[in-house]
Design a protein around this motif. Sequence first.
Motif, short mmCIF file in Angstrom:
data_model
loop_
_atom_site.label_atom_id
_atom_site.label_comp_id
_atom_site.label_asym_id
_atom_site.label_seq_id
_atom_site.Cartn_x
_atom_site.Cartn_y
_atom_site.Cartn_z
N PHE A 1 0.82 -1.21 0.00
CA PHE A 1 0.00 0.00 0.00
C PHE A 1 0.87 1.27 0.00
O PHE A 1 0.55 2.24 -0.69
CB PHE A 1 -0.91 0.02 1.22
CG PHE A 1 -2.18 -0.77 1.05
CD1 PHE A 1 -2.87 -0.76 -0.15
CD2 PHE A 1 -2.69 -1.52 2.09
CE1 PHE A 1 -4.04 -1.49 -0.31
CE2 PHE A 1 -3.87 -2.25 1.95
CZ PHE A 1 -4.55 -2.23 0.74
N LEU A 2 1.94 1.27 0.77
CA LEU A 2 2.79 2.45 0.85
C LEU A 2 3.43 2.76 -0.50
O LEU A 2 3.49 3.93 -0.91
CB LEU A 2 3.88 2.24 1.92
CG LEU A 2 3.39 2.25 3.37
CD1 LEU A 2 4.55 1.89 4.31
CD2 LEU A 2 2.83 3.61 3.76
N VAL A 3 3.89 1.73 -1.19
CA VAL A 3 4.49 1.94 -2.50
C VAL A 3 3.46 2.50 -3.48
O VAL A 3 3.72 3.47 -4.21
CB VAL A 3 5.09 0.63 -3.05
CG1 VAL A 3 5.57 0.82 -4.49
CG2 VAL A 3 6.25 0.17 -2.17
N GLN A 4 2.29 1.92 -3.49
CA GLN A 4 1.26 2.35 -4.43
C GLN A 4 0.72 3.74 -4.10
O GLN A 4 0.38 4.51 -5.00
CB GLN A 4 0.13 1.32 -4.46
CG GLN A 4 0.58 0.01 -5.09
CD GLN A 4 -0.52 -1.01 -5.17
OE1 GLN A 4 -1.48 -0.96 -4.41
NE2 GLN A 4 -0.39 -1.96 -6.07
N THR A 5 0.68 4.07 -2.82
CA THR A 5 0.26 5.42 -2.43
C THR A 5 1.28 6.45 -2.90
O THR A 5 0.92 7.53 -3.38
CB THR A 5 0.07 5.51 -0.91
OG1 THR A 5 -0.92 4.57 -0.49
CG2 THR A 5 -0.37 6.91 -0.49
N ALA A 6 2.56 6.11 -2.77
CA ALA A 6 3.62 7.01 -3.23
C ALA A 6 3.49 7.25 -4.74
O ALA A 6 3.65 8.39 -5.22
CB ALA A 6 4.99 6.42 -2.90
N VAL A 7 3.18 6.20 -5.48
CA VAL A 7 3.00 6.34 -6.93
C VAL A 7 1.79 7.22 -7.23
O VAL A 7 1.86 8.12 -8.08
CB VAL A 7 2.83 4.95 -7.59
CG1 VAL A 7 2.44 5.10 -9.05
CG2 VAL A 7 4.11 4.14 -7.46
N ALA A 8 0.68 6.99 -6.53
CA ALA A 8 -0.54 7.77 -6.76
C ALA A 8 -0.32 9.25 -6.45
O ALA A 8 -0.76 10.13 -7.20
CB ALA A 8 -1.68 7.22 -5.90
N VAL A 9 0.37 9.53 -5.35
CA VAL A 9 0.65 10.92 -4.98
C VAL A 9 1.58 11.57 -6.00
O VAL A 9 1.40 12.74 -6.36
CB VAL A 9 1.26 10.98 -3.56
CG1 VAL A 9 1.80 12.37 -3.26
CG2 VAL A 9 0.21 10.60 -2.52
N THR A 10 2.55 10.82 -6.49
CA THR A 10 3.47 11.35 -7.50
C THR A 10 2.72 11.70 -8.78
O THR A 10 2.92 12.77 -9.36
CB THR A 10 4.58 10.34 -7.81
OG1 THR A 10 5.31 10.07 -6.62
CG2 THR A 10 5.53 10.87 -8.87
N VAL A 11 1.84 10.80 -9.21
CA VAL A 11 1.04 11.06 -10.41
C VAL A 11 0.15 12.28 -10.19
O VAL A 11 0.04 13.15 -11.06
CB VAL A 11 0.18 9.83 -10.76
CG1 VAL A 11 -0.82 10.17 -11.86
CG2 VAL A 11 1.07 8.68 -11.20
N GLY A 12 -0.48 12.36 -9.02
CA GLY A 12 -1.31 13.52 -8.71
C GLY A 12 -0.51 14.81 -8.72
O GLY A 12 -0.98 15.84 -9.21
N GLY A 13 0.71 14.75 -8.19
CA GLY A 13 1.57 15.93 -8.17
C GLY A 13 1.95 16.39 -9.57
O GLY A 13 2.01 17.59 -9.85
N LEU A 14 2.20 15.43 -10.46
CA LEU A 14 2.53 15.77 -11.85
C LEU A 14 1.33 16.38 -12.56
O LEU A 14 1.46 17.38 -13.29
CB LEU A 14 3.00 14.52 -12.60
CG LEU A 14 4.34 13.94 -12.13
CD1 LEU A 14 4.62 12.62 -12.85
CD2 LEU A 14 5.48 14.92 -12.36
N LEU A 15 0.15 15.81 -12.34
CA LEU A 15 -1.06 16.36 -12.96
C LEU A 15 -1.38 17.75 -12.43
O LEU A 15 -1.94 18.59 -13.15
CB LEU A 15 -2.25 15.42 -12.70
CG LEU A 15 -2.20 14.06 -13.41
CD1 LEU A 15 -3.38 13.20 -12.97
CD2 LEU A 15 -2.21 14.23 -14.92
N ALA A 16 -1.01 17.98 -11.17
CA ALA A 16 -1.29 19.29 -10.55
C ALA A 16 -0.51 20.42 -11.20
O ALA A 16 -0.82 21.60 -10.99
CB ALA A 16 -1.00 19.23 -9.05
N GLN A 17 0.52 20.08 -11.99
CA GLN A 17 1.31 21.10 -12.67
C GLN A 17 0.61 21.62 -13.92
O GLN A 17 1.03 22.62 -14.52
CB GLN A 17 2.68 20.53 -13.06
CG GLN A 17 3.48 19.96 -11.90
CD GLN A 17 3.69 20.96 -10.78
OE1 GLN A 17 4.07 22.11 -11.03
NE2 GLN A 17 3.43 20.53 -9.56
#
Length: 206
Positions: free
Chosen positions: A48-64
Motif C-alpha cells: 500500500f505504501l508503494v502504491q500510495t507514493a505512486v498515486a501521490v506522485t502522479v497527482g503531483g505531476l497532474l497538478a502542474q
Amino acid sequence: MELHLLTVAIVFAAIFVVELPDKTFIATLVLATRFRPLFVWIGVSLAFLVQTAVAVTVGGLLAQLPKQPVEIFAAVMFVIGGVILLRGAGNADEEERETEEEFAHKGPPSALGLRVILVSFTVLFLAEWGDLSQLLTASMVLRFHQPVSVFLGASLALVAVSGLGALLGRALLTRVRLSTIRRVGGGLCLVLALLSVLQILGVLGA
C-alpha cells in the motif's frame, strides 16, 4: 513541506471508507487465515505504501497542469468513484464470496516469516493497481495541493484497513455489511465532488 492535519484527517476518512469494502480488505482477511496475521499485515502495508507514493506522485505531476482543467478532472473522478461505489453496493456481499475464493489458495501454505511478507506484498501489490482508492488518492492531491498530507492520510488509512483485515476482518464483517460501508464511501465521494464543483465556481476558497 508543510503538514496540514485537517487534510490528513479528510483524506484518511475518505480512503478508509473507500478501501474498507474493497476486495483488498477481503484478500488481506483470507491471507491472514492462512498465515501469521502480523506478517500478512506488514506485507500488505508495504504494498500500500508503494502504491500510495505512486498515486501521490502522479497527482503531483497532474497538478502542474492548468488549474481549472485539473480541478474539473478531480471533481469528475470523485463523481465516478461515488457512482462506482453506490452502484456496486448491491453486489458487495456476492463479490465478498468471490474474492474469498480467488485468494484462498494464494501462496504456499507452509510459508513463514519473510516469505509470508513477500507473498502478501506481491498479492496485494499486483491486485491493487488502478484501484479506486489509488485513483482517489491522486485526485486528493489535485483537490488539496498538499501531497505530503495526502500521502500521510492515505497511507494511514490503508495501513489501518489492512490491520483490520488481518486482525479483525471476520469479526467486523459479522457486524457491518460491506454494502453499507460501500454506500457510505460513495456518499463521501459525492460530497467531495460537490465541494470541488463549488471551488471551481468560486463559492469556496481554494
